[in-house]
Design a protein around this motif. Sequence first.
Motif, PDB file in Angstrom:
ATOM      1  N   PRO A   1     -18.877 -34.708  42.251  1.00 17.00           N
ATOM      2  CA  PRO A   1     -18.324 -33.474  41.678  1.00 17.00           C
ATOM      3  C   PRO A   1     -19.384 -32.395  41.499  1.00 17.00           C
ATOM      4  O   PRO A   1     -20.547 -32.695  41.246  1.00 17.00           O
ATOM      5  N   SER A   2     -18.934 -31.135  41.636  1.00 15.03           N
ATOM      6  CA  SER A   2     -19.867 -30.029  41.499  1.00 15.03           C
ATOM      7  C   SER A   2     -19.290 -28.916  40.617  1.00 15.03           C
ATOM      8  O   SER A   2     -19.622 -27.750  40.782  1.00 15.03           O
ATOM      9  N   GLY A   3     -18.407 -29.304  39.701  1.00 10.65           N
ATOM     10  CA  GLY A   3     -17.826 -28.325  38.788  1.00 10.65           C
ATOM     11  C   GLY A   3     -17.164 -29.061  37.637  1.00 10.65           C
ATOM     12  O   GLY A   3     -16.887 -30.261  37.744  1.00 10.65           O
ATOM     13  N   PRO A   4     -16.893 -28.355  36.512  1.00 16.97           N
ATOM     14  CA  PRO A   4     -16.335 -29.029  35.332  1.00 16.97           C
ATOM     15  C   PRO A   4     -15.009 -29.732  35.593  1.00 16.97           C
ATOM     16  O   PRO A   4     -14.815 -30.876  35.150  1.00 16.97           O
ATOM     17  N   ALA A   5     -14.086 -29.078  36.319  1.00 16.82           N
ATOM     18  CA  ALA A   5     -12.776 -29.702  36.571  1.00 16.82           C
ATOM     19  C   ALA A   5     -12.948 -30.972  37.394  1.00 16.82           C
ATOM     20  O   ALA A   5     -12.322 -32.002  37.126  1.00 16.82           O
ATOM     21  N   ALA A   6     -13.804 -30.889  38.414  1.00 17.72           N
ATOM     22  CA  ALA A   6     -14.017 -32.054  39.285  1.00 17.72           C
ATOM     23  C   ALA A   6     -14.689 -33.191  38.524  1.00 17.72           C
ATOM     24  O   ALA A   6     -14.412 -34.367  38.783  1.00 17.72           O
ATOM     25  N   ARG A   7     -15.563 -32.841  37.559  1.00 17.44           N
ATOM     26  CA  ARG A   7     -16.220 -33.901  36.779  1.00 17.44           C
ATOM     27  C   ARG A   7     -15.201 -34.638  35.908  1.00 17.44           C
ATOM     28  O   ARG A   7     -15.239 -35.857  35.795  1.00 17.44           O
ATOM     29  N   HIS A   8     -14.269 -33.886  35.316  1.00 16.21           N
ATOM     30  CA  HIS A   8     -13.190 -34.523  34.540  1.00 16.21           C
ATOM     31  C   HIS A   8     -12.411 -35.468  35.449  1.00 16.21           C
ATOM     32  O   HIS A   8     -12.127 -36.601  35.085  1.00 16.21           O
ATOM     33  N   GLN A   9     -12.056 -34.962  36.638  1.00 14.64           N
ATOM     34  CA  GLN A   9     -11.249 -35.777  37.555  1.00 14.64           C
ATOM     35  C   GLN A   9     -12.014 -37.014  38.007  1.00 14.64           C
ATOM     36  O   GLN A   9     -11.435 -38.074  38.222  1.00 14.64           O
ATOM     37  N   PHE A  10     -13.330 -36.851  38.152  1.00 15.48           N
ATOM     38  CA  PHE A  10     -14.194 -37.967  38.541  1.00 15.48           C
ATOM     39  C   PHE A  10     -14.045 -39.106  37.526  1.00 15.48           C
ATOM     40  O   PHE A  10     -13.858 -40.262  37.906  1.00 15.48           O
ATOM     41  N   TRP A  11     -14.081 -38.766  36.218  1.00 13.97           N
ATOM     42  CA  TRP A  11     -13.965 -39.825  35.191  1.00 13.97           C
ATOM     43  C   TRP A  11     -12.548 -40.380  35.122  1.00 13.97           C
ATOM     44  O   TRP A  11     -12.358 -41.569  34.858  1.00 13.97           O
TER      45      TRP A  11
ATOM     46  N   THR B   1      -8.080 -32.961  31.342  1.00 15.45           N
ATOM     47  CA  THR B   1      -8.461 -32.553  32.710  1.00 15.45           C
ATOM     48  C   THR B   1      -7.509 -31.484  33.207  1.00 15.45           C
ATOM     49  O   THR B   1      -7.933 -30.452  33.742  1.00 15.45           O
ATOM     50  N   GLY B   2      -6.205 -31.720  33.025  1.00 17.83           N
ATOM     51  CA  GLY B   2      -5.211 -30.734  33.455  1.00 17.83           C
ATOM     52  C   GLY B   2      -5.359 -29.445  32.668  1.00 17.83           C
ATOM     53  O   GLY B   2      -5.274 -28.349  33.219  1.00 17.83           O
ATOM     54  N   ARG B   3      -5.597 -29.576  31.358  1.00 18.68           N
ATOM     55  CA  ARG B   3      -5.740 -28.383  30.518  1.00 18.68           C
ATOM     56  C   ARG B   3      -6.936 -27.544  30.960  1.00 18.68           C
ATOM     57  O   ARG B   3      -6.890 -26.323  30.977  1.00 18.68           O
ATOM     58  N   GLY B   4      -8.012 -28.215  31.377  1.00 12.87           N
ATOM     59  CA  GLY B   4      -9.229 -27.501  31.821  1.00 12.87           C
ATOM     60  C   GLY B   4      -8.987 -26.658  33.058  1.00 12.87           C
ATOM     61  O   GLY B   4      -9.778 -25.765  33.358  1.00 12.87           O
ATOM     62  N   MET B   5      -7.926 -26.927  33.813  1.00 14.94           N
ATOM     63  CA  MET B   5      -7.658 -26.151  35.032  1.00 14.94           C
ATOM     64  C   MET B   5      -6.597 -25.071  34.808  1.00 14.94           C
ATOM     65  O   MET B   5      -6.175 -24.411  35.740  1.00 14.94           O
TER      66      MET B   5
ATOM     67  N   ILE C   1      -4.707 -21.878  39.298  1.00 11.50           N
ATOM     68  CA  ILE C   1      -5.585 -22.992  38.944  1.00 11.50           C
ATOM     69  C   ILE C   1      -6.991 -22.422  38.723  1.00 11.50           C
ATOM     70  O   ILE C   1      -7.435 -21.554  39.471  1.00 11.50           O
ATOM     71  N   ARG C   2      -7.647 -22.897  37.662  1.00 15.05           N
ATOM     72  CA  ARG C   2      -8.992 -22.388  37.356  1.00 15.05           C
ATOM     73  C   ARG C   2     -10.041 -23.432  37.771  1.00 15.05           C
ATOM     74  O   ARG C   2      -9.987 -24.581  37.322  1.00 15.05           O
ATOM     75  N   LEU C   3     -10.950 -23.023  38.624  1.00 14.83           N
ATOM     76  CA  LEU C   3     -12.017 -23.913  39.081  1.00 14.83           C
ATOM     77  C   LEU C   3     -13.355 -23.198  38.935  1.00 14.83           C
ATOM     78  O   LEU C   3     -13.404 -21.968  38.849  1.00 14.83           O
ATOM     79  N   GLU C   4     -14.404 -23.995  38.946  1.00 15.93           N
ATOM     80  CA  GLU C   4     -15.745 -23.405  38.822  1.00 15.93           C
ATOM     81  C   GLU C   4     -16.733 -24.235  39.618  1.00 15.93           C
ATOM     82  O   GLU C   4     -16.658 -25.460  39.621  1.00 15.93           O
ATOM     83  N   ALA C   5     -17.649 -23.558  40.313  1.00 15.90           N
ATOM     84  CA  ALA C   5     -18.743 -24.263  41.007  1.00 15.90           C
ATOM     85  C   ALA C   5     -19.980 -24.143  40.136  1.00 15.90           C
ATOM     86  O   ALA C   5     -20.338 -23.038  39.722  1.00 15.90           O
ATOM     87  N   ASP C   6     -20.641 -25.273  39.853  1.00 12.88           N
ATOM     88  CA  ASP C   6     -21.828 -25.248  38.989  1.00 12.88           C
ATOM     89  C   ASP C   6     -22.912 -24.354  39.564  1.00 12.88           C
ATOM     90  O   ASP C   6     -23.540 -23.576  38.863  1.00 12.88           O
ATOM     91  N   VAL C   7     -23.150 -24.532  40.858  1.00  9.88           N
ATOM     92  CA  VAL C   7     -24.262 -23.830  41.515  1.00  9.88           C
ATOM     93  C   VAL C   7     -23.789 -23.332  42.878  1.00  9.88           C
ATOM     94  O   VAL C   7     -22.776 -23.808  43.393  1.00  9.88           O
ATOM     95  N   PRO C   8     -24.513 -22.376  43.467  1.00 12.52           N
ATOM     96  CA  PRO C   8     -24.133 -21.929  44.808  1.00 12.52           C
ATOM     97  C   PRO C   8     -24.153 -23.097  45.789  1.00 12.52           C
ATOM     98  O   PRO C   8     -24.947 -24.028  45.657  1.00 12.52           O
ATOM     99  N   GLY C   9     -23.263 -23.049  46.741  1.00 14.20           N
ATOM    100  CA  GLY C   9     -23.212 -24.122  47.733  1.00 14.20           C
ATOM    101  C   GLY C   9     -22.016 -23.962  48.646  1.00 14.20           C
ATOM    102  O   GLY C   9     -21.219 -23.040  48.496  1.00 14.20           O
ATOM    103  N   VAL C  10     -21.927 -24.880  49.596  1.00 13.52           N
ATOM    104  CA  VAL C  10     -20.813 -24.872  50.548  1.00 13.52           C
ATOM    105  C   VAL C  10     -19.967 -26.108  50.275  1.00 13.52           C
ATOM    106  O   VAL C  10     -20.490 -27.207  50.104  1.00 13.52           O
TER     107      VAL C  10
END
Length: 347
Positions: free
Chosen positions: A33-43, A110-114, A195-204
């Motif tokens: 994961p590379s963002g808060p929503a994805a980290r929640h989903q990871f767990w 997790t759903g609420r975070g998005m 849907i709200r998403l965020e990337a922690d750092v620049p990337g592809v």
Amino acid sequence: MRHRVNCWRRLILGAPLLGILAGCAGEMSILDPSGPAARHQFWVWWAMLGVSVVVSLALIALWLYTFRRREQPTRTPREEQRIMLRWVLGGGIALPVVSIVALLVFAAPTGRGMLPLPLAEGEAELIEVVGHQWWWEIRYPGENGEPDVITANRLVMPAGEPVDFRLTSADVIHAFWIPRLGGKRDMVPGRRSTIRLEADVPGVFGAQCAEFCGAQHTAMLLHVEALERDDYDAWLAERRAPPEPSDGFDEARQAFGEHCVACHTVDGFPEQLIVDDVSHDIQGPDLTDIGSRPSLGAGVLPMEEGAIAYWLEHHQTLKPGNRMPPHNHIDIETLQDIGAWLETMEP
Ligand SMILES: [Cu+2]
């Protein structure tokens, strides 16, 4: 001989492990994961895996136990029935209810975070994404709320801050999913969801339509680039600036006005070159920045010199059933001219 047997044994034992590990990385892995929503989903993913492993092991243990269980001749049929009922109530109702409620409680944040909830620090960046068979349209609203920058199959977003993706579809149901950032969310024709998403750092990051939407569903990839805020603003400003009139390629532009503008748009394309009797029923991708995209056909063909002409000539073989009609009536030199001109489109 013995050494060879050991090698085979290692290969047989190691192959599944390698396969499992290979799925843990890469630009489409939810396990990286590379963002808060994805980290929640990871767990949530690990919790679901853990619960299902425990339940599976318990079931296997009970199944094995049935082989060793001896008949109890002293039990009456009524007692046997009561024991069976206890198993049905415990294993068939209580266990699933407890597991599902526990997972729900764990997954609800997790759903609420998005959700696009109000933010303490200003508004989230808004980007509109429209699903088409089988490509992505990305629209960036300007100051009056109307999209003033439109691109396709390449999503540029700011990194390190929340972005609200407003989703819809132009035809059938698609689903927006950037595995390393989070998702997914259905894109339903006639409806808008955010849907709200965020990337922690620049990337592809890789993205993919996650709802079967027809024959070319798998060929509906989206290239996502998260940029530093300054770079993102510079990219948007560059796209918003009126395009420089390009020299040369007169024949290509003439042919584009004749054959392509019924479906495609290029910012600043001269009105006088547009053939009047074209019908605008079918909507194709905006081509203003096509030269800067990493691929053609939503991930089908890598963008390189000559790729656009090759795509124009062979697109129905490369991506059968796509909405662009075959170009049999246009000679190859003209297709090559159009391709060479479009390759210069890199605002
Ligand atoms: Cu799809």
